[in-house]
Design a protein around this motif. Structure first.
Motif, short mmCIF file in Angstrom:
data_model
loop_
_atom_site.label_atom_id
_atom_site.label_comp_id
_atom_site.label_asym_id
_atom_site.label_seq_id
_atom_site.Cartn_x
_atom_site.Cartn_y
_atom_site.Cartn_z
N LYS A 27 47.51 37.03 31.84
CA LYS A 27 46.84 36.67 33.10
C LYS A 27 46.34 37.90 33.84
N SER A 28 47.21 38.91 33.96
CA SER A 28 46.81 40.11 34.70
C SER A 28 45.70 40.85 33.97
N ASP A 51 51.09 38.91 42.37
CA ASP A 51 52.32 38.71 41.59
C ASP A 51 53.40 39.59 42.20
N GLY A 54 56.21 40.74 39.90
CA GLY A 54 55.91 41.54 38.70
C GLY A 54 54.50 42.10 38.75
N SER A 56 51.21 44.09 38.22
CA SER A 56 50.70 44.84 37.06
C SER A 56 49.50 45.71 37.39
N ASP A 132 45.26 37.70 41.24
CA ASP A 132 46.19 37.55 40.11
C ASP A 132 47.50 36.99 40.66
MG LIG Z 1 50.88 39.51 35.20
#
Ligand SMILES: [Mg+2]
Ligand SMILES: Nc1ncnc2c1ncn2[C@@H]1O[C@H](COP(=O)(O)OP(=O)(O)O)[C@@H](O)[C@H]1O
Length: 272
Positions: A27-28, A51, A54, A56, A132
């Motif tokens: 996704k990122s 996110d 997490g 990124s 994101d």
């Molecule tokens: Mg991600």
């Protein structure tokens, strides 16, 4: 239920959420690649890493040691200055923490931080703000959908049937009667493996037809199939996202995706 007044970010034309059923589907990578591809196409673009647990974006853009974003006073308000890479305005919760620091927050705190990152970043004028989001369907998604005017969402998945239950839950959230959004389409990542040195070969490591099945079942366009290869994995790990386009297949997939998003009629239907 009382209707919450949604915030429309005044200088941002379209906010697009990038959603997935589960983590690790890319996704990122897809959100960042889409932002870069839109910027290369001449659009003004921002990328928000929502996110919270997490992030990124700092790694993908080699900004882990960049320190905190600076702030400026604008119209009596303190605004955060996003980082700028390749013309993309970047903001991430990751800029405020050390990489190894765990973020342990309760729901209301998370949503407040998200709202601040959206409202208090000096985005200036943007055609697209790509967001994101964390995997799945949680507080972050609900806050975005309930409280901000979002043009639409793209759903990232991989070909495996195993991923389907999670993706269907994410689609269900996006189609919710009260807070639903237009789904621009599905993006299948890691559709097949094509080594950069043998670009004409295709190895279907995870099976075939997963995203096509979702697209037909839910009547959502399949926007692009992004191959898997070593160039993406290496470039992302090294913080050189821009290098993913050195692979012709990857560049083609992102160009297709960008063209479809730019010309997508569904997202104009709801936005004045
Ligand atoms: Mg991600
Ligand atoms: N098409 C691809 N080919 C090769 N590696 C990929 C591809 N897409 C993502 N990756 C790698 O897979 C890992 C997970 O991707 P990421 O974008 O962080 O997923 P998510 O945000 O869904 O958790 C990363 O190491 C990334 O570099």
């Amino acid at each position: 239920m009382t209707q919450i007044q949604k915030t429309k970010l005044s200088n941002v034309k379209k906010i697009i959420m990038v959603v997935s059923g589960k983590g690790g589907v890319g996704k990122s990578t897809v959100a960042a690649g889409l932002a870069l591809s839109l910027a290369r196409d001449g659009h003004s673009v921002g990328l928000l890493d929502a996110d919270i647990f997490g992030p990124s974006i700092p790694t993908l853009f080699n900004l882990n040691d960049s320190g905190r974003p600076e702030s400026v006073e604008k119209n009596g308000k303190t605004m955060l200055v996003p980082f700028n890479r390749f013309g993309i305005k970047l903001m991430s919760i990751g800029f405020f923490f050390e990489q190894s620091q765990p973020v342990v927050w309760r729901g209301p705190m998370v949503t407040n931080v998200l709202k601040q990152l959206l409202n208090d970043t000096d985005w200036e004028e943007l055609d697209y703000l790509i967001v994101d989001t964390p995997p799945g369907t949680g507080d972050i998604h609900i806050t975005l959908m309930q409280e901000f005017v979002i043009a639409g969402a793209v759903v990232v998945t991989t070909p495996q049937k195993m991923a389907h239950d999670d993706v269907q839950r994410a689609i269900g959230m996006l189609q919710d009667d009260k807070i639903g959004l237009p789904i621009i389409g599905v993006i299948e990542n890691m559709s097949w493996f094509s080594p950069t040195i043998h670009p004409d070969e295709k190895y279907f490591l995870f099976g075939k037809g997963g995203a096509e099945f979702l697209s037909k079942t839910f009547d959502i366009p399949l926007l692009a199939q992004i191959p898997m290869n070593e160039t993406i994995a290496e470039s992302c790990d090294k913080g050189k996202l821009q290098d993913i386009f050195a692979d012709a297949n990857i560049e083609k997939a992102f160009t297709t995706l960008t063209e479809k998003i730019v010309s997508q009629p569904r997202i104009f239907k709801y936005i004045k």
